[in-house]
Design a protein around this motif. Structure first.
Motif, PDB file in Angstrom:
ATOM      1  N   ARG A  15      -8.293  -3.623   7.709  1.00 10.75           N
ATOM      2  CA  ARG A  15      -8.786  -2.777   6.728  1.00 10.75           C
ATOM      3  C   ARG A  15      -7.909  -2.488   5.520  1.00 10.75           C
ATOM      4  NH1 ARG A  15     -10.260   1.315  10.298  1.00 10.75           N
ATOM      5  NH2 ARG A  15     -12.315   0.376  10.214  1.00 10.75           N
ATOM      6  N   PHE A  16      -8.403  -2.636   4.322  1.00  9.36           N
ATOM      7  CA  PHE A  16      -7.717  -2.732   3.357  1.00  9.36           C
ATOM      8  C   PHE A  16      -8.141  -1.799   2.264  1.00  9.36           C
ATOM      9  CE2 PHE A  16      -7.488  -6.888   5.162  1.00  9.36           C
ATOM     10  CZ  PHE A  16      -6.163  -7.121   4.920  1.00  9.36           C
ATOM     11  N   ASP A  19      -3.412   0.847  -2.809  1.00 13.68           N
ATOM     12  CA  ASP A  19      -2.068   1.083  -2.274  1.00 13.68           C
ATOM     13  C   ASP A  19      -1.678   2.334  -3.261  1.00 13.68           C
ATOM     14  OD1 ASP A  19       0.569   1.302  -1.727  1.00 13.68           O
ATOM     15  OD2 ASP A  19       0.727  -0.904  -1.735  1.00 13.68           O
ATOM     16  N   ARG A  21       1.177   3.449  -3.807  1.00 16.46           N
ATOM     17  CA  ARG A  21       2.488   3.126  -4.490  1.00 16.46           C
ATOM     18  C   ARG A  21       2.097   2.364  -5.583  1.00 16.46           C
ATOM     19  NH1 ARG A  21       5.223  -0.231   0.103  1.00 16.46           N
ATOM     20  NH2 ARG A  21       2.847  -0.918   0.042  1.00 16.46           N
ATOM     21  N   ASP A  30     -11.876   7.499  -1.657  1.00 12.29           N
ATOM     22  CA  ASP A  30     -11.166   6.409  -1.428  1.00 12.29           C
ATOM     23  C   ASP A  30     -11.803   5.624  -0.622  1.00 12.29           C
ATOM     24  OD1 ASP A  30      -9.049   4.795  -1.924  1.00 12.29           O
ATOM     25  OD2 ASP A  30      -8.108   5.598  -0.128  1.00 12.29           O
ATOM     26  N   SER A  32     -12.273   2.042   1.561  1.00 10.78           N
ATOM     27  CA  SER A  32     -11.661   1.115   2.237  1.00 10.78           C
ATOM     28  C   SER A  32     -12.566  -0.257   2.511  1.00 10.78           C
ATOM     29  CB  SER A  32     -11.098   1.525   3.508  1.00 10.78           C
ATOM     30  OG  SER A  32     -12.190   1.890   4.139  1.00 10.78           O
ATOM     31  N   GLU A  34     -12.979  -4.017   4.609  1.00 12.87           N
ATOM     32  CA  GLU A  34     -12.635  -4.527   5.976  1.00 12.87           C
ATOM     33  C   GLU A  34     -13.097  -6.158   5.973  1.00 12.87           C
ATOM     34  OE1 GLU A  34     -12.809  -3.996  10.806  1.00 12.87           O
ATOM     35  OE2 GLU A  34     -13.257  -2.454   9.589  1.00 12.87           O
ATOM     36  N   ALA A  87      -0.921  -7.171   2.586  1.00 16.03           N
ATOM     37  CA  ALA A  87      -0.264  -6.031   2.245  1.00 16.03           C
ATOM     38  C   ALA A  87      -1.265  -4.989   2.358  1.00 16.03           C
ATOM     39  CB  ALA A  87       0.235  -6.088   0.918  1.00 16.03           C
ATOM     40  N   PRO A  88      -1.095  -3.484   2.204  1.00 15.46           N
ATOM     41  CA  PRO A  88      -2.089  -2.612   2.265  1.00 15.46           C
ATOM     42  C   PRO A  88      -3.428  -2.636   1.290  1.00 15.46           C
ATOM     43  CG  PRO A  88      -0.009  -1.585   2.194  1.00 15.46           C
ATOM     44  CD  PRO A  88       0.290  -3.115   1.723  1.00 15.46           C
ATOM     45  N   ASN A  89      -3.234  -3.581   0.236  1.00 20.65           N
ATOM     46  CA  ASN A  89      -4.446  -3.761  -0.477  1.00 20.65           C
ATOM     47  C   ASN A  89      -4.677  -5.238  -0.862  1.00 20.65           C
ATOM     48  OD1 ASN A  89      -2.080  -4.217  -2.130  1.00 20.65           O
ATOM     49  ND2 ASN A  89      -2.947  -3.293  -4.098  1.00 20.65           N
TER      50      ASN A  89
END
Length: 127
Positions: A15-16, A19, A21, A30, A32, A34, A87-89
């Motif tokens: 799941r992305f 990010d 940051r 938001d 997400s 997958e 990575a997260p995204n």
């Protein structure tokens, strides 16, 4: 980035989302995404979302046509997709739909409301 070799049978939760940051997040909306690696009679890989519960399922399935045959099911792929970098995204997935075509799929969740992807293909045949 570290190299991974994660396949359909491995324990995966792909799941992305955006990010925090790197971009401002819309916490009220938001979205997400997958990535799913399918079984033999399912798409080899797909990208899906439910838009935060507002949709049952929205799915993007990459498909190729070669010599009159649609190639998208895992059983038709010459080399199965592999999660190589993430990575997260972001996700990078190489595969080979048929022997002469090398594929790299990259997913990027840019922000809470935008996702993008890139398919890079290399023809290894003389044709």
């Amino acid at each position: 980035m570290r190299d991974w070799t994660l396949r359909a049978g491995d324990p995966l939760a792909m799941r992305f989302a955006a990010d925090v940051r790197l971009t401002a997040i819309d916490y009220a909306d938001d979205q997400s995404w997958e990535i799913d690696f399918g079984g033999a009679d399912e798409p080899a890989f797909s990208v899906s979302t439910r838009y935060g519960g507002r949709a049952g399922l929205v799915r993007i399935v990459p498909m190729w046509e070669f010599e009159g045959h649609a190639i998208y099911e895992a059983s038709a792929f010459n080399e199965q997709p592999v999660l190589q970098h993430f990575a997260p995204n972001f996700a990078r997935i190489p595969a080979r739909p048929f022997p002469a075509l090398a594929l790299i799929f990259e997913l990027w969740v840019m922000d809470s409301h935008a996702v993008g992807g890139r398919l890079t293909m290399r023809n290894d045949s003389a044709a």
